[in-house]
Design an enzyme around this catalytic site. Structure first.
Site, PDB file in Angstrom:
ATOM      1  N   GLY A   1       0.795  -1.232   0.000  1.00  0.00           N
ATOM      2  CA  GLY A   1       0.000   0.000   0.000  1.00  0.00           C
ATOM      3  C   GLY A   1       0.822   1.274   0.000  1.00  0.00           C
ATOM      4  O   GLY A   1       0.282   2.374   0.053  1.00  0.00           O
TER       5      GLY A   1
ATOM      6  N   ASP B   1      -6.013  -0.181 -17.411  1.00  0.00           N
ATOM      7  CA  ASP B   1      -6.284   0.513 -16.139  1.00  0.00           C
ATOM      8  C   ASP B   1      -5.492   1.813 -16.058  1.00  0.00           C
ATOM      9  O   ASP B   1      -5.702   2.603 -15.137  1.00  0.00           O
ATOM     10  CB  ASP B   1      -5.940  -0.385 -14.935  1.00  0.00           C
TER      11      ASP B   1
ATOM     12  N   ASP C   1      -0.240   7.757 -14.476  1.00  0.00           N
ATOM     13  CA  ASP C   1       0.684   6.709 -14.017  1.00  0.00           C
ATOM     14  C   ASP C   1       1.984   6.708 -14.800  1.00  0.00           C
ATOM     15  O   ASP C   1       2.071   6.201 -15.914  1.00  0.00           O
ATOM     16  CB  ASP C   1       0.034   5.315 -14.090  1.00  0.00           C
TER      17      ASP C   1
HETATM   18  P1  AMP Z   1       0.277   0.471 -11.626  1.00  0.00           P
HETATM   19  O1  AMP Z   1       1.241  -0.449 -12.288  1.00  0.00           O
HETATM   20  O2  AMP Z   1       0.927   1.528 -10.788  1.00  0.00           O
HETATM   21  O3  AMP Z   1      -0.735   1.012 -12.567  1.00  0.00           O
HETATM   22  O4  AMP Z   1      -0.488  -0.415 -10.547  1.00  0.00           O
HETATM   23  C1  AMP Z   1      -1.214  -1.556 -10.894  1.00  0.00           C
HETATM   24  C2  AMP Z   1      -2.026  -2.040  -9.713  1.00  0.00           C
HETATM   25  O5  AMP Z   1      -1.181  -2.453  -8.648  1.00  0.00           O
HETATM   26  C3  AMP Z   1      -2.968  -1.012  -9.140  1.00  0.00           C
HETATM   27  O6  AMP Z   1      -4.140  -1.673  -8.781  1.00  0.00           O
HETATM   28  C4  AMP Z   1      -2.213  -0.510  -7.931  1.00  0.00           C
HETATM   29  O7  AMP Z   1      -3.092  -0.002  -6.939  1.00  0.00           O
HETATM   30  C5  AMP Z   1      -1.529  -1.779  -7.451  1.00  0.00           C
HETATM   31  N1  AMP Z   1      -0.302  -1.509  -6.690  1.00  0.00           N
HETATM   32  C6  AMP Z   1       0.877  -1.047  -7.153  1.00  0.00           C
HETATM   33  N2  AMP Z   1       1.783  -0.929  -6.159  1.00  0.00           N
HETATM   34  C7  AMP Z   1       1.163  -1.311  -5.025  1.00  0.00           C
HETATM   35  C8  AMP Z   1       1.553  -1.438  -3.639  1.00  0.00           C
HETATM   36  N3  AMP Z   1       2.777  -1.100  -3.230  1.00  0.00           N
HETATM   37  N4  AMP Z   1       0.636  -1.876  -2.760  1.00  0.00           N
HETATM   38  C9  AMP Z   1      -0.598  -2.204  -3.153  1.00  0.00           C
HETATM   39  N5  AMP Z   1      -1.029  -2.132  -4.418  1.00  0.00           N
HETATM   40  C10 AMP Z   1      -0.168  -1.692  -5.354  1.00  0.00           C
HETATM   41 MG    MG Z   2      -2.176   2.277 -12.614  1.00  0.00          MG
END
Ligand code: AMP
Ligand code: MG
Length: 480
Positions: free
Chosen positions: A126, A252, A262
Site C-alpha cells: 500500500g 487501467d 501513471d
Molecule cells: P500500476 O502499475 O501503478 O498502474 O499499478 C497496478 C495495480 O497495482 C494497481 O491496482 C495498484 O493499486 C496496485 N499496486 C501497485 N503498487 C502497489 C503497492 N505497493 N501496494 C498495493 N497495491 C499496489
Molecule cells: Mg495504474
C-alpha cells in the site's frame, strides 16, 4: 487547527455510483511526514490557500494524517488488461481524499498515492517509494507545461517510514490531481460483474463529467465511444510530438478524460528510434514509441467491448455499431498525426507530398541516430548536419516547400511552439532523483523550474539543449 481557511470545497459525486465501484476508506497515518515538493501554482489554480497553515500541518494533510472534515475519502475498484491479460485491480495504495470544486466549478480528484493498504492491495504494502513519486511529479508537471493533457502533482511528502522493494527506500506519498480517475478498467470492472444498470450509471456519470456535449444524445454509448476515441488519439499524438513513451499503457492506465496517468516506467526518447521502450518488464516492447497508436486502438476496443450491453438491446447490432466507430481509428489517427508532424516542420497549408517529405526526414533521423528533440528544434540550422548529403538534399526540398506556401519566418513561429527545447532527459532525471536520495532537493526544484518553460530559447543553460550523453541501454523500473 482550523482547516476551513484552506478552501477545500469537496463534493464527492463518485459516491453516488453503485457501492461496488468504491470503498470508503481513510489513508493510514504515517509516522513522521515532511514536505519535499509542493506545487504552489497548482494550489492557486485549485483556489486552495495554505498561506495561514503552519508547514507541519500541510505535510500532515498531504500525508493523509489529517483529513479535512467535509469529505469522506474512498478508493476505487477497477479491472484492467495488464500486458494483454485481464485482472481485477483497484486502488491498492491510493485514496481519493475528495473531489474538490474550484471557483470556476471545475472538478478535481485529489488523490493520495502511497496512502496505505486497502481491500484492493492484493500482496502489496500500500505504500510508495520516494524516487518513483518524485519521478511522477517531474514527468506529469513537465507534460503539463508541454501542453499535453495529464494528471498533475500537488505535493510529495516523505513519510518518515521506509518501504522494502529490492532494497529499502524512503517512503513517500504523492498528491495527484486529476479531472477524474475513471479508466477503461473501471468500465471493464463493471462489465465483468454483468450488472448493466451499474454500467449505465457509470456511462452517464462519465458523460456528465467529461463529455457534457453529448449528454442529450439518443445514442450516448456509441457517441461516448467515438468522442473518447478522438480524445485519446489526440492525446497520444501529443505524446508522440514530444517523443514521450508512456511505457505501461494497460487499460487501467488509460483515463476516460484523455489525461495521461501513471508515470512508472515512462521516459522520453533521445535518439529517434521508433522501437524505443524503456520498461525493464516490457520484454517484447509492447508499449514502445511506435506501438502507442496500435495499443491505443486495442485499448479502445476493450472499452467498446465493455459497453456493448449499453449500445443496443440486440448484441449483433451493438457489435456492428461499435465496429463502425473503431474502423474510423486509423483514418483519424493518420490524419491528425500528419497534421501534428506538419506543424513540427512548420508546413503551412497542405500539400499532397507532405507525408513523403516527413517520412524522408524520419528515415534520415533513424539512420543517422539523430536526437529527436534537438533535430526538430534546430532544423533551421543546416550547418549542424552539413556532412550528410541526404540531409542536405532533404533540407533544400524542405526550404523550397516552406517558401512555396508562406515564409520561413512564419514557419519558424509554428516550429518554436511545437518543438520543445527542453524535455526531462533520462540522464538528467536520474541525476536529480539521485540527488534527492541524499536529501538534496535543490536540483529537482531547479529542473522543475526549467521544465516549466519548455519552448523557451535557453542560451545560458545549454546543458539542456546540447546533445545529451545518451545511454542506449537506459531502462526504467516498475519497482514503485
Ligand atoms: P500500476 O502499475 O501503478 O498502474 O499499478 C497496478 C495495480 O497495482 C494497481 O491496482 C495498484 O493499486 C496496485 N499496486 C501497485 N503498487 C502497489 C503497492 N505497493 N501496494 C498495493 N497495491 C499496489
Ligand atoms: Mg495504474
Amino acid at each position: 487547527m482550523d482547516l476551513k481557511q484552506i478552501g477545500f470545497n469537496f463534493d464527492n459525486s463518485y459516491l453516488n455510483l453503485s457501492q461496488t465501484t468504491y470503498i470508503k476508506i481513510k489513508p493510514q497515518p504515517v509516522s513522521n511526514p515532511s514536505m519535499v515538493l509542493f506545487n504552489k501554482e497548482l494550489a492557486k489554480e485549485l483556489n486552495l490557500d495554505f498561506s495561514k497553515i503552519p508547514s507541519e500541518f500541510i505535510s500532515k494533510i498531504f500525508a493523509g494524517n489529517l483529513i479535512p472534515n467535509n469529505t469522506e475519502p474512498f478508493s476505487q475498484a477497477y479491472a484492467g488488461h495488464q500486458f494483454g491479460h485481464f485482472t481485477i485491480l483497484g486502488d491498492g495504495r491510493a485514496s481519493i481524499i475528495g473531489e474538490h470544486l474550484n471557483q470556476k466549478n471545475q472538478r478535481y480528484d485529489i488523490q493520495l498515492k502511497g496512502s496505505g493498504r486497502t481491500p484492493f492491495s492484493r500482496n502489496g504494502d500500500g505504500r510508495a517509494a520516494l524516487g518513483p513519486m518524485l519521478r511522477e511529479y517531474l514527468i506529469s508537471e513537465s507534460l503539463y507545461s508541454l501542453g499535453i493533457p495529464t494528471t498533475r502533482s500537488l505535493a510529495v511528502v516523505k513519510t518518515g517510514e521506509s518501504v522494502q522493494r529490492e532494497i529499502i527506500h524512503p517512503g513517500a506519498i504523492l498528491s495527484r490531481v486529476a479531472s477524474s480517475h475513471i479508466r477503461i478498467g473501471t468500465f471493464q470492472y463493471l462489465a465483468s460483474n454483468n450488472n448493466t444498470s451499474d454500467l449505465k450509471n457509470l456511462l452517464d456519470y462519465t458523460i456528465n463529467r467529461h463529455y457534457p456535449e453529448i449528454k442529450k444524445s439518443k445514442d450516448s454509448a456509441v457517441e461516448l465511444l467515438h468522442s473518447f476515441m478522438l480524445r485519446q488519439i489526440n492525446s497520444v499524438i501529443e505524446w508522440m510530438r514530444v517523443g514521450f513513451v508512456h511505457g505501461v499503457m494497460n487499460t487501467d492506465n488509460m483515463t476516460l478524460s484523455g489525461e495521461a496517468i501513471d508515470f512508472g516506467p515512462c521516459a522520453f526518447m533521445d535518439v529517434y528510434k521508433p522501437n524505443t521502450f524503456f520498461s525493464s518488464i516490457d520484454y517484447n516492447g509492447r508499449y514502445s514509441y511506435k506501438n502507442q497508436p496500435i495499443i491505443t486502438k486495442w485499448n479502445i476496443a476493450r472499452f467498446a467491448e465493455s459497453i456493448i450491453p449499453l449500445i443496443d438491446k440486440n448484441k449483433e447490432t451493438s457489435i456492428k455499431l461499435a465496429t463502425e466507430v473503431l474502423e474510423l481509428f486509423d483514418k483519424y489517427f493518420q490524419k491528425n498525426w500528419l497534421e501534428m508532424m506538419r506543424s513540427k516542420i512548420g508546413l503551412i497549408r497542405k500539400h499532397k507530398d507532405d507525408k513523403k517529405l516527413i517520412l524522408r526526414l524520419l528515415t534520415i533521423m533513424e539512420e543517422r541516430r539523430m536526437d529527436f528533440t534537438n533535430t526538430f528544434r534546430m532544423l533551421n540550422q543546416k550547418k549542424l548536419y552539413s556532412k550528410s548529403l541526404d540531409f542536405k538534399n532533404w533540407y533544400s526540398d524542405w526550404q523550397k516547400r516552406v517558401g512555396n506556401f508562406g515564409s520561413f519566418e512564419s514557419s519558424q513561429k509554428i516550429m518554436m511552439i511545437k518543438n520543445p527545447s527542453v524535455i526531462p532527459r533520462n540522464n538528467l532525471v536520474e541525476q536529480v532523483l539521485n540527488d534527492s536520495k541524499f536529501g538534496n532537493y535543490k536540483s529537482i526544484k531547479n529542473f522543475l523550474r526549467i521544465l516549466k518553460k519548455p519552448y523557451k530559447n535557453y542560451l545560458k543553460e545549454t546543458i539542456f539543449i546540447k546533445d545529451p550523453k545518451i545511454d542506449p541501454s537506459y531502462k526504467t523500473f516498475c519497482g514503485t
